[in-house]
Design an enzyme around this catalytic site. Structure first.
Site, PDB file in Angstrom:
ATOM      1  N   HIS A  86     -10.180  -7.864 -12.737  1.00 46.93           N
ATOM      2  CA  HIS A  86      -9.512  -8.839 -13.529  1.00 46.93           C
ATOM      3  C   HIS A  86      -9.863  -8.378 -14.834  1.00 46.93           C
ATOM      4  CE1 HIS A  86      -8.857 -12.300 -10.644  1.00 46.93           C
ATOM      5  NE2 HIS A  86      -7.813 -11.589 -10.501  1.00 46.93           N
ATOM      6  N   GLU A 138       2.596   2.647  10.919  1.00 45.76           N
ATOM      7  CA  GLU A 138       1.400   3.233  10.571  1.00 45.76           C
ATOM      8  C   GLU A 138       0.497   3.726  11.602  1.00 45.76           C
ATOM      9  OE1 GLU A 138      -0.531   0.280   7.961  1.00 45.76           O
ATOM     10  OE2 GLU A 138       0.190  -1.400   9.234  1.00 45.76           O
ATOM     11  N   ASP A 194      -2.367   4.627   6.335  1.00 45.37           N
ATOM     12  CA  ASP A 194      -3.245   4.563   7.580  1.00 45.37           C
ATOM     13  C   ASP A 194      -2.323   5.606   8.576  1.00 45.37           C
ATOM     14  OD1 ASP A 194      -4.977   2.580   7.436  1.00 45.37           O
ATOM     15  OD2 ASP A 194      -3.639   1.103   7.606  1.00 45.37           O
ATOM     16  N   CYS A 248       5.344   2.999   1.391  1.00 46.53           N
ATOM     17  CA  CYS A 248       4.680   2.158   0.620  1.00 46.53           C
ATOM     18  C   CYS A 248       3.114   2.568   0.496  1.00 46.53           C
ATOM     19  CB  CYS A 248       4.548   0.685   0.976  1.00 46.53           C
ATOM     20  SG  CYS A 248       3.954   0.451   2.625  1.00 46.53           S
TER      21      CYS A 248
END
Length: 595
Positions: free
Chosen positions: A200, A443, A467, A514
């Protein structure tokens, strides 16, 4: 040059882009000194009261910081502190602390510190960067609680207000509370020994446009106050006491990078299509609602991968409830409507253990009881998430995606549970999406080679290249001994990706990519030429990828694909991809800006 002022180059993790140089301000976080002593049984209730008051006081402090950040920077950055409030309200943490006081008879500070340490150790042991970075939130909140219990009035200001000129902040750890209390005009950049790209503190640094490098071991010991430092937030380099040549070189690099970044960003609102009019959707990967402004700013066409592990794993001993998950998904879906949001179901196991080690430690977790396998064996847990997604989908355009599907049987079993969830929601009188689109990640090699069968039973496919490469090449990416063998340019990997896209398209099923390949502009023309319908990536990487797509033709991308698939060696393949990339960039921005 004296030995003391010799130039030192440190390699870390690029966290927030930009290049700056200036004097260093070194700050070391100190652990709170927590006493331990016995408490008479007659005083135990008093300890519990002190704990409750400290929690309320901490909540009030966090809300004040949140309000100030919302005023100075923006509501999206202020939402980061909602995670701190969730830690503070964690029932398991509170109950464990109370139980520790009752069982041990020790003071509340000591018991809370022990419980908080167990939580920190649990998340710190995870390989998943996002989950590991939640340690910073727990550490930040626990330090506030302990300070309030001990009657300390301050968490220890970094003292930057006293600086007469802007400095580069160097610390063993920079948390989001540190960033929140700093005046922007006093800070040039951040250097931290700990942390990652998803912390963060780093998210806020990017919002404030402050260059940052993290993961620099012993930086706060190697760098001294007022040393001159260059921070390269693009490549993750920190140069201590740079030579005149280094200062000149980085001055030029900084100007070039700022110029090229502005060129990318100036085109981000234009359509994502090739020069000959072929459309390629560009989507964003996110992990929490706080990233929504980045998605909108990047002009992404939706979210292609919403990772839910950080939401589901809110507590250490139990998974988040349906209602808690619904609240988070609903926020994202509603705020991004009418853009689509692809919500990936729980992908836990492998490098991400479950709370409380619910299924035991495995010898080979990447090949074991993880993701959809865990969900199908634990249908009640899985159905909690499915119901939350179905409910959230009524607020916009949500899609559902299952990870680690190895064959059509798992897909059909998951869909059967989804239908059960619809019936149960209907019986409860809850609004839900009846026709939510369902997709499968590809994957695993077995899924890749049966992609046509899987495509017949879902609305879309998404190739998770990270993956897929790992499984195809039998390479553990987190094993330093063999990580060099992880190679996206391997002919077997590329031929498999092309085969998946072709099989899916034969069934009229769109295909997204992705993994990291989707965000690498060197590989983007190849993926476009292969026929990928959609690329999904971190919002910050979208401008460059979109720029690349807008400067290639579909014809040239297909010719490149045909050429690449005929090559036999990874190095030869990568060299050709790099050559193509540089040729496009040379024509688009000129040779002076080539990387």
């Amino acid at each position: 040059m004296s030995e003391e002022n010799k130039e030192i180059i440190l390699n870390g993790i690029p966290a927030a882009p930009g290049v700056v140089h200036g004097p260093a301000f070194v700050f070391q976080h100190q652990e709170v000194d927590v006493p331990v002593y016995r408490v008479p049984e007659s005083k135990l209730e008093n300890e519990k009261d002190r704990f409750e008051k400290a929690l309320l006081q901490t909540r009030s402090q966090i809300l004040r910081v949140r309000q100030e950040i919302a005023r100075k920077i923006g509501e999206s950055e202020a939402q980061i502190f909602d995670a701190h409030l969730l830690v503070l309200e964690d029932k398991a943490l509170i109950d464990e602390t109370i139980s520790a006081v009752e069982d041990s008879g020790n003071n509340i500070e000591h018991c809370f510190a022990l419980v908080a340490r167990r939580y920190i150790d649990f998340f710190d042991s995870m390989e998943d960067e996002y989950l590991r970075e939640r340690v910073a939130d727990i550490r930040d909140v626990s330090k506030r609680v302990l300070s309030n219990l001990l009657g300390e009035t301050s968490l220890g200001s970094m003292g930057t207000d006293a600086l007469s000129e802007p400095h580069i902040l160097v610390s063993n750890s920079i948390n989001v509370s540190d960033v929140a209390q700093i005046k922007r005009e006093r800070i040039l950049g951040f250097v931290s020994e700990s942390g990652g790209r998803t912390s963060h503190a780093v998210i806020m640094a990017r919002s404030m446009k402050v260059p940052a490098v993290v993961g620099l071991e012993n930086a706060s010991e190697l760098i001294e106050i007022s040393d001159t430092v260059i921070v390269d937030g693009y490549d993750g380099l920190v140069i201590v006491n740079p030579t005149v040549d280094s200062l000149y070189r980085y001055g030029q690099i900084s100007e070039k990078r700022d110029t090229i970044r502005k060129i990318y960003e100036s085109k981000v609102a234009l359509p994502s299509e090739t020069v000959d009019g072929s459309k390629v959707k560009i989507m964003a990967n996110i992990e929490e609602a706080g990233e929504i402004p980045s998605v909108l700013e990047s002009r992404a066409e939706g979210v292609g991968l919403f990772r839910t592990e950080g939401i589901v794993l809110r507590e250490r001993q139990a998974l988040a409830s349906e209602d808690l998950q619904f609240d988070q998904y609903q926020r994202v879906v509603e705020q991004l409507a009418p853009l689509p949001v692809v919500i990936r179901t729980l992908d836990i196991g492998g490098d991400k253990e479950l709370p409380g080690n619910l299924f035991g430690r495995e010898q080979n977790p990447f090949m074991g009881f993880r993701a959809i396998r865990y969900c199908l064996k634990n249908p009640e847990i899985f159905k909690e998430q499915l119901k939350a997604v179905l409910r959230a989908a009524t607020y916009g355009k949500a899609r559902l995606m299952y990870p680690m599907i190895s064959g059509v049987r798992e897909l059909l079993e998951a869909n059967q549970l989804l239908e059960e969830c619809k019936l149960e929601l209907k019986e409860r009188g809850e609004a839900y999406s009846e026709d939510i689109e369902v997709g499968s990640m590809i994957e695993i090699p077995s899924a890749a080679y049966t992609a046509d069968v899987i495509a017949e039973n879902c609305s879309f496919l998404s190739i998770g290249t990270n993956d897929l490469i790992q499984y195809m090449l039998a390479v553990d990416r987190v094993n330093d001994s063999i990580a060099h063998l992880y190679d996206p340019s391997h002919p077997g990997v590329l031929r498999t990706i092309k085969a998946v896209i072709d099989m899916a398209h034969e069934k009229n099923t769109p295909v997204a990519v992705c993994g990291e390949m989707a965000s690498d502009p060197v590989y983007v023309p190849l993926l476009v030429g292969m026929g990928a319908d959609e690329l999904s990536m971190s919002p910050s990487l979208i401008p460059e990828v979109k720029f690349m797509i807008r400067h290639i033709s579909m014809g040239s991308a297909r010719d490149l694909t045909e050429e690449i698939l005929s090559l036999k060696r990874p190095r030869q393949i990568f060299r050709r991809l790099r050559e193509f990339y540089r040729g496009v960039m040379k024509d688009a921005v000129g040779e002076d800006f080539l990387p």
